[in-house]
Write an enzyme that holds these catalytic residues in place. Structure first.
Site, PDB file in Angstrom:
ATOM      1  NE  ARG A 168      -0.169  33.768  22.269  1.00  0.00           N
ATOM      2  CZ  ARG A 168      -0.452  32.547  21.864  1.00  0.00           C
ATOM      3  NH1 ARG A 168      -0.634  31.603  22.728  1.00  0.00           N
ATOM      4  NH2 ARG A 168      -0.526  32.270  20.573  1.00  0.00           N
ATOM      5  CB  THR A 169      -0.134  40.293  22.270  1.00  0.00           C
ATOM      6  OG1 THR A 169       0.893  39.365  22.618  1.00  0.00           O
ATOM      7  CG2 THR A 169       0.292  41.687  22.676  1.00  0.00           C
ATOM      8  CE  LYS A 178      -8.392  51.089  -0.084  1.00  0.00           C
ATOM      9  NZ  LYS A 178      -9.610  51.839   0.268  1.00  0.00           N
ATOM     10  NE  ARG A 217       2.498  41.711  18.411  1.00  0.00           N
ATOM     11  CZ  ARG A 217       2.421  40.470  18.905  1.00  0.00           C
ATOM     12  NH1 ARG A 217       1.977  39.492  18.134  1.00  0.00           N
ATOM     13  NH2 ARG A 217       2.773  40.203  20.138  1.00  0.00           N
ATOM     14  CG  HIS A 229       6.425  41.311  23.268  1.00  0.00           C
ATOM     15  ND1 HIS A 229       5.356  42.057  23.751  1.00  0.00           N
ATOM     16  CD2 HIS A 229       5.881  40.168  22.758  1.00  0.00           C
ATOM     17  CE1 HIS A 229       4.236  41.381  23.519  1.00  0.00           C
ATOM     18  NE2 HIS A 229       4.526  40.239  22.936  1.00  0.00           N
TER      19      HIS A 229
HETATM   20  C1  NCD Z   1       5.386  36.303  20.800  1.00  0.00           C
HETATM   21  C2  NCD Z   1       5.528  37.512  19.902  1.00  0.00           C
HETATM   22  O1  NCD Z   1       4.630  37.818  19.117  1.00  0.00           O
HETATM   23  O2  NCD Z   1       6.546  38.143  20.029  1.00  0.00           O
HETATM   24  N1  NCD Z   1       4.123  35.976  21.189  1.00  0.00           N
HETATM   25  C3  NCD Z   1       3.513  36.734  22.150  1.00  0.00           C
HETATM   26  O3  NCD Z   1       3.383  37.918  22.039  1.00  0.00           O
HETATM   27  N2  NCD Z   1       3.069  36.077  23.240  1.00  0.00           N
HETATM   28  C4  NCD Z   1       6.253  35.177  20.428  1.00  0.00           C
HETATM   29  C5  NCD Z   1       6.112  34.525  19.082  1.00  0.00           C
HETATM   30  O4  NCD Z   1       5.412  34.989  18.182  1.00  0.00           O
HETATM   31  O5  NCD Z   1       6.752  33.486  18.917  1.00  0.00           O
END
Ligand code: NCD
Length: 315
Positions: free
Chosen positions: A61-62, A89, A111, A141
């Site tokens: 989703r992100t 690599k 990320r 986050h």
């Molecule tokens: C979360 C994350 O990746 O921090 N998901 C998200 O971004 N909606 C939570 C998770 O992975 O449990």
């Protein structure tokens, strides 16, 4: 087009905002809802700009919501997937950034599994480079916290006088850390965390958050209940809890939800592990706002990308 948080170029955690700029981002996301949902035509705010999704950890989703957010602002999107890249690599994070930057890109959605990696990249490339943290290790986050606050405001009609409970693997949760920071900053009300000792984050108690080692007393009178996934990928294999045992003591079931306020809402950042941290009967109940959270992710990320991305000078 309004720039909601003047001067905001890097959103690494909630500390980069104050209550005023956070609320301005919420208001802007609210105003962008129709475009964000694909029900109104895309904007041209970021026409000619390129946004890079630089993901070193998996995401559904992100990643997708940042990509849609950028496109619905008129930007182009470059997708970087660590597992198919030259990271294997031996290329460093900074050299990966330099490589893609050399092709002409304007904003970075990053990320990474390291707690400090996104902040270190931001420091290395300098404060003029637009960067948003899309999840760093267990640490931060920020856009998840913002979209969660937007969802709470929509469903409860306010961001004050609320009892909010976060349940489960707080220790490894960047979602919990950023959410509790933002909720405290906005003065949301009474903040509670319920977790087994091995998954608790005792340092949060100093921020005015009440810690509980049992779920039932923590649920009493709550308006907002947020379940978290067990972050098994961040645990040593010997300390991974058994899913069925966790569900017995910590799973959010209809019987436990009956202890909260009758109009309480249930949140989960996803991905859900059904019948581990949350029963399907709760996840699929009218109290659950989990898909609202996902939808709000596009609007919130549009607001953030619009705020941080430098505009092309007018010809
Ligand atoms: C979360 C994350 O990746 O921090 N998901 C998200 O971004 N909606 C939570 C998770 O992975 O449990």
């Amino acid at each position: 087009m309004a720039v909601t948080a003047p001067g905001l170029r890097q959103l690494l955690d909630i500390d980069d905002l104050d209550a005023g700029s956070a609320l301005a981002l919420l208001d802007r996301a609210e105003a962008l809802r129709e475009v964000a949902a694909g029900r109104a035509p895309a904007l041209a705010t970021l026409a000619g700009r390129t946004v890079v999704n630089l993901f070193f950890e998996n995401s559904t989703r992100t990643r997708i919501s940042f990509g849609l957010a950028a496109r619905r602002l008129g930007a182009e999107v470059v997708e970087f997937h660590a597992h198919t890249s030259s990271t294997s690599k031996g290329e460093t994070l900074l050299d990966t950034w330099r490589t893609i930057d050399a092709m002409g890109c304007d904003a970075w959605v990053v990320r990474h599994g390291g707690d400090e990696s996104v902040a270190q990249l931001a420091a290395a490339v300098g404060p003029e480079v637009a960067i948003v943290n899309a999840g760093s290790g267990t640490r931060a986050h920020p856009t998840q916290a913002l979209l969660d606050a937007l969802t709470i405001r929509q469903r409860k009609g306010r961001l004050h006088d609320l009892k909010v409970l976060v349940i489960g693997d707080v220790r490894h949760s960047r979602v919990a850390r950023s959410n509790l920071k933002l909720m405290a900053m906005l003065g949301m009300g009474e903040l509670r965390v319920a977790a087994p000792p091995a998954l608790q984050a005792p340092e949060l108690a100093t921020d005015g958050v009440a810690l509980f080692d049992r779920l039932e007393p923590a649920l009493a009178g709550c308006d907002v209940v947020m379940a978290l996934r067990l972050q098994t990928e961040r645990m040593a294999s010997a300390s991974i809890p058994d899913g069925a045992a966790f569900f017995r003591d910590w799973g959010l079931t209809p019987a436990r939800m009956a202890l909260a306020e009758p109009d309480a809402i249930v949140m989960h950042p996803g991905p859900m592990n059904r019948e581990v941290e949350i029963a399907s009967a709760v996840a699929d109940s009218p109290a659950a706002v989990i898909w609202d959270q996902v939808g709000n992710g596009v609007a919130m990320r549009m607001a953030v990308l619009e705020a941080i991305t430098p505009r092309r000078p007018q010809a």
